[in-house]
Design an enzyme around this catalytic site. Structure first.
Site, PDB file in Angstrom:
ATOM      1  N   GLU A 176       0.827  -1.213   0.000  1.00 25.25           N
ATOM      2  CA  GLU A 176       0.000   0.000   0.000  1.00 25.25           C
ATOM      3  C   GLU A 176       0.863   1.265   0.000  1.00 25.25           C
ATOM      4  O   GLU A 176       0.735   2.134   0.867  1.00 25.25           O
ATOM      5  CB  GLU A 176      -0.962  -0.010   1.193  1.00 25.25           C
ATOM      6  CG  GLU A 176      -1.911  -1.198   1.148  1.00 25.25           C
ATOM      7  CD  GLU A 176      -3.052  -1.138   2.153  1.00 25.25           C
ATOM      8  OE1 GLU A 176      -2.880  -0.521   3.204  1.00 25.25           O
ATOM      9  OE2 GLU A 176      -4.125  -1.718   1.872  1.00 25.25           O
ATOM     10  N   GLU A 377      -5.562  -8.349  -1.275  1.00 27.88           N
ATOM     11  CA  GLU A 377      -6.236  -8.175   0.019  1.00 27.88           C
ATOM     12  C   GLU A 377      -7.691  -7.831  -0.240  1.00 27.88           C
ATOM     13  O   GLU A 377      -7.981  -6.997  -1.115  1.00 27.88           O
ATOM     14  CB  GLU A 377      -5.635  -7.025   0.838  1.00 27.88           C
ATOM     15  CG  GLU A 377      -4.343  -7.350   1.520  1.00 27.88           C
ATOM     16  CD  GLU A 377      -3.861  -6.244   2.435  1.00 27.88           C
ATOM     17  OE1 GLU A 377      -4.701  -5.572   3.067  1.00 27.88           O
ATOM     18  OE2 GLU A 377      -2.638  -6.055   2.503  1.00 27.88           O
TER      19      GLU A 377
HETATM   20  C1  BG6 Z   1      -4.680  -3.092   4.596  1.00 24.49           C
HETATM   21  C2  BG6 Z   1      -3.311  -3.438   5.130  1.00 24.49           C
HETATM   22  O1  BG6 Z   1      -4.818  -1.716   4.545  1.00 24.49           O
HETATM   23  O2  BG6 Z   1      -5.783  -3.423   5.326  1.00 24.49           O
HETATM   24  C3  BG6 Z   1      -3.283  -4.502   6.183  1.00 24.49           C
HETATM   25  O3  BG6 Z   1      -2.413  -3.777   4.098  1.00 24.49           O
HETATM   26  C4  BG6 Z   1      -4.469  -4.325   7.093  1.00 24.49           C
HETATM   27  O4  BG6 Z   1      -2.049  -4.470   6.832  1.00 24.49           O
HETATM   28  C5  BG6 Z   1      -5.740  -4.466   6.270  1.00 24.49           C
HETATM   29  O5  BG6 Z   1      -4.485  -5.170   8.191  1.00 24.49           O
HETATM   30  C6  BG6 Z   1      -7.011  -4.389   7.061  1.00 24.49           C
HETATM   31  O6  BG6 Z   1      -7.009  -3.222   7.837  1.00 24.49           O
HETATM   32  P1  BG6 Z   1      -7.282  -3.266   9.384  1.00 24.49           P
HETATM   33  O7  BG6 Z   1      -6.984  -1.919   9.836  1.00 24.49           O
HETATM   34  O8  BG6 Z   1      -8.697  -3.646   9.522  1.00 24.49           O
HETATM   35  O9  BG6 Z   1      -6.350  -4.289   9.924  1.00 24.49           O
END
Ligand code: BG6
Length: 479
Positions: A176, A377
């Site tokens: 990211e 993701e």
């Molecule tokens: C992404 C990141 O933004 O979202 C992860 O690459 C992160 O590291 C994931 O864990 C989910 O976000 P969060 O804040 O719910 O853990």
């Protein structure tokens, strides 16, 4: 309808700082994440200079993948994973980032993890830098603001590229990377400022610092690609963007133009540099209006030109809207939110769920670059209930994933070249934004809680069995 490729990379995604634990074991140094306290949706996590003895730092032990990797990879194999995305902790290899020689024990740990994946025919997809860096580099150079980090990073990159040759093909440079364009993400991805203590979301909040630090990451990313292409032509190097799609709140041209700007600064800027090899012209105006002058060294432009990525990866969780109406209702989001979209529902953490937006996003990115894409993701952070018999009925997660996979398949039918899908936190891990364990994403439940208790035992959720079927049928059985 056009089907997914036969070699589609189904899997899951994690990050060292959120799941390995063992923060000071076998020679590992402190990462920035080891200095981040727990927090919640309403109470932001803090960065502390010294580790306070009475304070809970969730990344330090996380879910202890370090000592559970065999068990966890076995479970991934049981689900049928073709691919496993994880990151290497820079501080396991170079504890302060500045050593000349690597820490052999750290290298061995990833030998073991990679070999364990290969044993089951799982393709490793490695993020070189995922929201952590040696804390010593923050103290000495203010994180990525210091140009010195490029050389230290390249020493780390060359070490792991040389070590894992013949075993790993797919690499991502910075997780990211565009998080650096936003105040909250900047702390995670660029590091903090020397001596800073306080809420994570406030540093570094100077645009000029953030964009200079980002420039150093662009150069480091391009040098990484060049080093791979020159030495290991079989390597494929990707970027990784937190894709924050947004729509104009209304068809008022003011909203439309404002949204175009949002999309440019938040999403396209970093993508354009990493895919096209130069700064896009729309940034000139933004830099001018914000008093930002990027200090480039001679040769930087050439480096960017010669280091464009081979494939494009991104995270996708939610969308929002852009409104020029100062009274528009707002919502939270991944790194940043926006105006509330009345057509969408939101998760318990306020992230608006938008499966169709994924189809739209895939088409937009594909049209712009024509590089193979991968969704690395996606997922739903939710509170799960562990039943007395050990089961976890997470139908809401299945529903979320199903709808997003359907839209990915629509995008493939639209002509998008999609390589794979690795939903986030295939195993429960620490939340990046809030530091909570309660915000769970996994298909595997981990007994670990926000007060630090838990026995680290693993349990299969309903989504585990569902995802196994999805993979077995190459995305045809989503029932
Ligand atoms: C992404 C990141 O933004 O979202 C992860 O690459 C992160 O590291 C994931 O864990 C989910 O976000 P969060 O804040 O719910 O853990």
């Amino acid at each position: 309808m056009t089907k997914l490729r036969k070699d589609f990379l189904w899997g899951g995604a994690t990050a060292a700082n959120q799941f390995e634990g063992a923060w000071n074991v076998d020679g590992k140094g402190d990462s920035v994440s080891d200095h981040c306290t727990g927090g919640s949706f309403t109470n932001p996590k803090r960065v502390t200079v010294d580790i306070e003895p009475e304070t809970f730092y969730p990344s330090q032990d996380a879910i202890d993948f370090y000592h559970h990797y065999k068990e966890d990879i076995k479970l991934f194999a049981e689900m049928g994973f073709k691919c496993f995305r994880f990151s290497i902790a820079w501080t396991r290899i170079f504890p302060t980032g500045m050593e000349k020689e690597p820490n052999e024990k750290g290298l061995q740990f990833y030998d073991n993890v990679i070999d364990e994946c290969l044993k089951y025919g799982i393709e490793p997809l490695i993020t070189i830098s995922h929201y952590e860096m040696p804390y010593a580099l923050v103290e000495k150079y203010n994180g990525w603001y210091g140009r010195e980090l490029i050389d230290y990073f390249m020493n780390y990159v060359k070490t792991i590229f040389d070590r894992y040759k013949g075993k790993v093909k797919y690499w991502l440079t910075f997780n990211e990377i565009n998080a650096g364009t936003m105040t909250m993400g900047a702390t995670l991805s660029l590091g903090t400022i020397k001596g800073y203590e306080g809420p994570m979301i406030r540093v570094p909040d100077e645009k000029a610092i953030r964009f200079q630090a980002l420039h150093h990451q662009f150069v480091a990313s391009a040098l990484t690609v060049k080093y791979a292409h020159d030495n290991y032509p079989e390597y494929k190097i990707g970027n990784m963007i937190c894709f924050l799609s947004s729509y104009p709140f209304t068809c008022n041209p003011d909203d439309v133009v404002a949204n175009q700007k949002e999309m440019q600064i938040k999403n396209w800027f970093c993508s354009d540099v990493q895919c096209r090899g130069y700064y896009p012209s729309y940034m000139n105006r933004y830099f001018e209006e914000n008093g930002i002058v990027i200090r480039k060294e001679e040769g930087d432009d050439e480096i960017l030109k010669n280091g464009t990525v081979d494939f494009y990866t991104f995270s996708y969780y939610m969308t929002s809207c852009t409104s020029t109406d100062p009274n528009a209702k707002t919502v939270a989001g991944n790194i940043t939110g926006g105006a509330r979209n009345p057509y969408l529902e939101a998760s318990d953490w306020g992230w608006q769920i938008d499966p169709k937006g994924l189809r739209w996003t895939l088409n937009e990115i594909w049209d712009r670059y024509q590089k193979p894409l991968m969704v690395v993701e996606n997922g739903l952070g939710a509170k799960d209930v562990l039943e007395e018999d050990g089961s976890i009925h997470d139908s809401y997660r299945i529903d979320y994933l199903r709808k997003h996979i359907e839209q990915m398949e629509e995008a493939v039918a639209d002509g998008v070249d999609l390589m794979g899908y690795t939903p986030w936190g295939c195993i429960d891990l620490v939340s990046a934004s809030t530091g909570e364990m309660a915000k769970r994403y996994g298909m595997i439940y981990v007994s670990k809680y926000d007060d630090g208790t838990g026995d680290y035992s693993r349990k299969k959720k309903d989504s585990f069995f569902w995802y196994k079927k999805v993979i077995e049928s190459n995305g045809e059985d989503l029932g």
